[in-house]
Design a protein around this motif. Structure first.
Motif, PDB file in Angstrom:
ATOM      1  N   PRO A 207     118.904  20.203  30.947  1.00  0.00           N
ATOM      2  CA  PRO A 207     117.470  20.314  31.268  1.00  0.00           C
ATOM      3  C   PRO A 207     117.207  21.079  32.564  1.00  0.00           C
ATOM      4  CG  PRO A 207     118.269  18.072  31.669  1.00  0.00           C
ATOM      5  CD  PRO A 207     119.354  18.805  30.923  1.00  0.00           C
ATOM      6  N   GLU A 208     118.221  21.277  33.375  1.00  0.00           N
ATOM      7  CA  GLU A 208     118.061  22.041  34.613  1.00  0.00           C
ATOM      8  C   GLU A 208     117.604  23.465  34.353  1.00  0.00           C
ATOM      9  OE1 GLU A 208     121.667  20.119  37.207  1.00  0.00           O
ATOM     10  OE2 GLU A 208     122.078  20.898  35.218  1.00  0.00           O
ATOM     11  N   TYR A 209     117.945  24.004  33.169  1.00  0.00           N
ATOM     12  CA  TYR A 209     117.585  25.388  32.866  1.00  0.00           C
ATOM     13  C   TYR A 209     116.083  25.571  32.732  1.00  0.00           C
ATOM     14  CZ  TYR A 209     122.345  27.020  32.439  1.00  0.00           C
ATOM     15  OH  TYR A 209     123.632  27.397  32.736  1.00  0.00           O
ATOM     16  N   ALA A 210     115.363  24.507  32.395  1.00  0.00           N
ATOM     17  CA  ALA A 210     113.911  24.607  32.272  1.00  0.00           C
ATOM     18  C   ALA A 210     113.251  24.796  33.636  1.00  0.00           C
ATOM     19  CB  ALA A 210     113.357  23.355  31.596  1.00  0.00           C
ATOM     20  N   ILE A 211     113.934  24.392  34.713  1.00  0.00           N
ATOM     21  CA  ILE A 211     113.380  24.489  36.063  1.00  0.00           C
ATOM     22  C   ILE A 211     113.967  25.669  36.827  1.00  0.00           C
ATOM     23  CG2 ILE A 211     113.034  23.283  38.255  1.00  0.00           C
ATOM     24  CD1 ILE A 211     111.601  22.011  35.831  1.00  0.00           C
ATOM     25  N   TRP A 212     115.288  25.774  36.830  1.00  0.00           N
ATOM     26  CA  TRP A 212     115.951  26.786  37.662  1.00  0.00           C
ATOM     27  C   TRP A 212     116.485  27.989  36.877  1.00  0.00           C
ATOM     28  CZ3 TRP A 212     116.755  21.496  38.623  1.00  0.00           C
ATOM     29  CH2 TRP A 212     116.337  21.037  39.876  1.00  0.00           C
ATOM     30  N   GLY A 213     116.629  27.843  35.564  1.00  0.00           N
ATOM     31  CA  GLY A 213     117.262  28.900  34.785  1.00  0.00           C
ATOM     32  C   GLY A 213     118.767  28.877  34.901  1.00  0.00           C
ATOM     33  N   THR A 215     122.145  25.894  36.625  1.00  0.00           N
ATOM     34  CA  THR A 215     122.384  24.627  37.312  1.00  0.00           C
ATOM     35  C   THR A 215     122.369  24.879  38.819  1.00  0.00           C
ATOM     36  OG1 THR A 215     124.783  24.984  37.102  1.00  0.00           O
ATOM     37  CG2 THR A 215     123.720  23.598  35.445  1.00  0.00           C
ATOM     38  N   PRO A 216     121.735  24.004  39.614  1.00  0.00           N
ATOM     39  CA  PRO A 216     121.690  24.192  41.073  1.00  0.00           C
ATOM     40  C   PRO A 216     123.094  24.227  41.673  1.00  0.00           C
ATOM     41  CG  PRO A 216     120.116  22.521  40.380  1.00  0.00           C
ATOM     42  CD  PRO A 216     120.974  22.820  39.190  1.00  0.00           C
ATOM     43  N   TYR A 221     116.869  27.002  49.751  1.00  0.00           N
ATOM     44  CA  TYR A 221     115.442  26.857  49.448  1.00  0.00           C
ATOM     45  C   TYR A 221     115.122  27.120  47.979  1.00  0.00           C
ATOM     46  CZ  TYR A 221     110.478  27.915  49.221  1.00  0.00           C
ATOM     47  OH  TYR A 221     109.151  27.941  48.851  1.00  0.00           O
ATOM     48  N   ASN A 222     115.739  28.134  47.381  1.00  0.00           N
ATOM     49  CA  ASN A 222     115.399  28.474  45.998  1.00  0.00           C
ATOM     50  C   ASN A 222     115.766  27.376  45.016  1.00  0.00           C
ATOM     51  OD1 ASN A 222     118.052  29.253  46.748  1.00  0.00           O
ATOM     52  ND2 ASN A 222     118.267  30.433  44.873  1.00  0.00           N
ATOM     53  N   TYR A 223     116.630  26.460  45.426  1.00  0.00           N
ATOM     54  CA  TYR A 223     116.930  25.290  44.600  1.00  0.00           C
ATOM     55  C   TYR A 223     116.135  24.071  45.048  1.00  0.00           C
ATOM     56  CZ  TYR A 223     120.876  28.091  43.037  1.00  0.00           C
ATOM     57  OH  TYR A 223     121.648  29.094  42.517  1.00  0.00           O
ATOM     58  N   MET A 224     115.932  23.941  46.342  1.00  0.00           N
ATOM     59  CA  MET A 224     115.286  22.740  46.870  1.00  0.00           C
ATOM     60  C   MET A 224     113.782  22.705  46.615  1.00  0.00           C
ATOM     61  SD  MET A 224     117.635  20.766  47.952  1.00  0.00           S
ATOM     62  CE  MET A 224     118.416  21.363  46.420  1.00  0.00           C
ATOM     63  N   ALA A 225     113.095  23.825  46.705  1.00  0.00           N
ATOM     64  CA  ALA A 225     111.646  23.820  46.484  1.00  0.00           C
ATOM     65  C   ALA A 225     111.300  23.368  45.062  1.00  0.00           C
ATOM     66  CB  ALA A 225     111.060  25.194  46.779  1.00  0.00           C
ATOM     67  N   PRO A 226     111.961  23.884  44.020  1.00  0.00           N
ATOM     68  CA  PRO A 226     111.678  23.376  42.672  1.00  0.00           C
ATOM     69  C   PRO A 226     112.052  21.903  42.504  1.00  0.00           C
ATOM     70  CG  PRO A 226     112.705  25.535  42.549  1.00  0.00           C
ATOM     71  CD  PRO A 226     112.827  25.083  43.970  1.00  0.00           C
ATOM     72  N   LEU A 227     113.095  21.456  43.190  1.00  0.00           N
ATOM     73  CA  LEU A 227     113.447  20.032  43.129  1.00  0.00           C
ATOM     74  C   LEU A 227     112.326  19.190  43.704  1.00  0.00           C
ATOM     75  CD1 LEU A 227     115.828  17.945  42.579  1.00  0.00           C
ATOM     76  CD2 LEU A 227     116.235  18.091  45.038  1.00  0.00           C
ATOM     77  N   ARG A 228     111.820  19.584  44.864  1.00  0.00           N
ATOM     78  CA  ARG A 228     110.708  18.873  45.506  1.00  0.00           C
ATOM     79  C   ARG A 228     109.471  18.851  44.623  1.00  0.00           C
ATOM     80  NH1 ARG A 228     108.064  22.372  49.948  1.00  0.00           N
ATOM     81  NH2 ARG A 228     107.582  23.424  47.976  1.00  0.00           N
ATOM     82  N   ASP A 229     109.166  19.978  43.991  1.00  0.00           N
ATOM     83  CA  ASP A 229     107.926  20.111  43.234  1.00  0.00           C
ATOM     84  C   ASP A 229     107.989  19.451  41.860  1.00  0.00           C
ATOM     85  OD1 ASP A 229     107.042  21.563  45.386  1.00  0.00           O
ATOM     86  OD2 ASP A 229     107.384  23.520  44.446  1.00  0.00           O
TER      87      ASP A 229
END
Length: 259
Positions: A207-213, A215-216, A221-229
């Protein structure tokens, strides 16, 4: 599924010439699998990140039919992300085996460096004198738990993923037996090979691909901002271990105006 051969033969920087073919290229496909089995037998570890390449590597080894695979997954924070339990349970059910879970070496490294820690924690962290460990150490621990005499790990890394990986694999080879014993089952695959294999087996991707495209792979920042949001509970859990992780976002979003 061969990779396009380079126009020149790369210099071999490996003391085992039998790990390369007649053109000086790393072994690939059946020749690589034959060599891996000759070096260590058919019971191997698999470094499973739940990413597409590690998933493709697992499927490729199953298609070969000779390997007894013991997979493990590395948690970025203690207890893992909120989605990791269900995700790994799905893959355990699909493949019919246990996936070992271990803390990621990056976690200990970051804590030991006092990354994103308030000053009051630094002295306590230094007092703890936390152990550091490598991926080879992880391999050894999982191998011992699984009753494997000598760890030998399959890693889903592809040369076509980026130029740095391509250069490293072409120069160092697709199989190594020095500090870490490993091989890259799908190093010569293109992205379409990965997609075709996953679709052929009708297996879900993380399911990580739906957010980051993908795996983190870090606390950048490019991984942490989507995690936060998208995963506020995971964000708060991460902040318990790294209280100043907010500064990673503040630096980009406020100080650098998003640049």
């Amino acid at each position: 599924m061969p990779i396009d051969k380079p126009t020149k033969t790369y210099a071999i920087q490996n003391d085992r010439l039998d790990f390369f073919d007649a053109d000086g290229l790393p072994l690939a496909g059946k020749a690589l699998y034959d060599k891996a089995i000759a070096e260590n037998g058919n019971r191997i570890l698999l470094a499973f990140s739940a990413g597409k390449d590690s998933l493709a590597a697992w499927l490729a080894l199953l298609e070969d039919g000779r390997f007894d695979i013991v997979p493990y997954y590395l948690d970025w924070i203690p207890g893992g992300w909120s989605w990791s339990h269900d995700m790994l349970a799905y893959y355990e059910s699909y493949f019919g085996c246990k996936i070992y879970r271990m803390p990621h070496p990056y976690l200990y490294e970051q804590i030991d460096r006092a990354a994103f820690q308030p000053p009051g924690r630094v002295q306590r962290i230094n007092t703890l004198d936390l152990p550091t460990f490598t991926f080879a150490d992880v391999d050894s621990i999982v191998a011992k738990a699984a009753g494997i005499d000598a760890p030998f790990v399959a890693i889903g890394m592809r040369a076509a993923d980026n130029l740095a990986r391509r250069r490293m694999i072409l120069q160092q080879g697709s199989l190594g037996i020095k500090r870490r014993r490993y091989f890259y089952p799908v190093w010569d695959w293109k992205i379409q090979d990965v997609i075709d294999t996953i679709m052929r087996h009708k297996v879900k991707i993380s399911p990580e691909y739906a957010i980051w495209g993908r795996t983190p792979v870090s606390f950048n920042y490019n991984y942490m901002a989507p995690l936060r949001d998208n995963f506020p509970d995971d964000w708060e859990k991460l902040r318990q271990w790294f209280p100043l992780i907010d500064l990673q976002c503040y630096r980009y979003e406020v100080l650098n105006n998003g640049n």
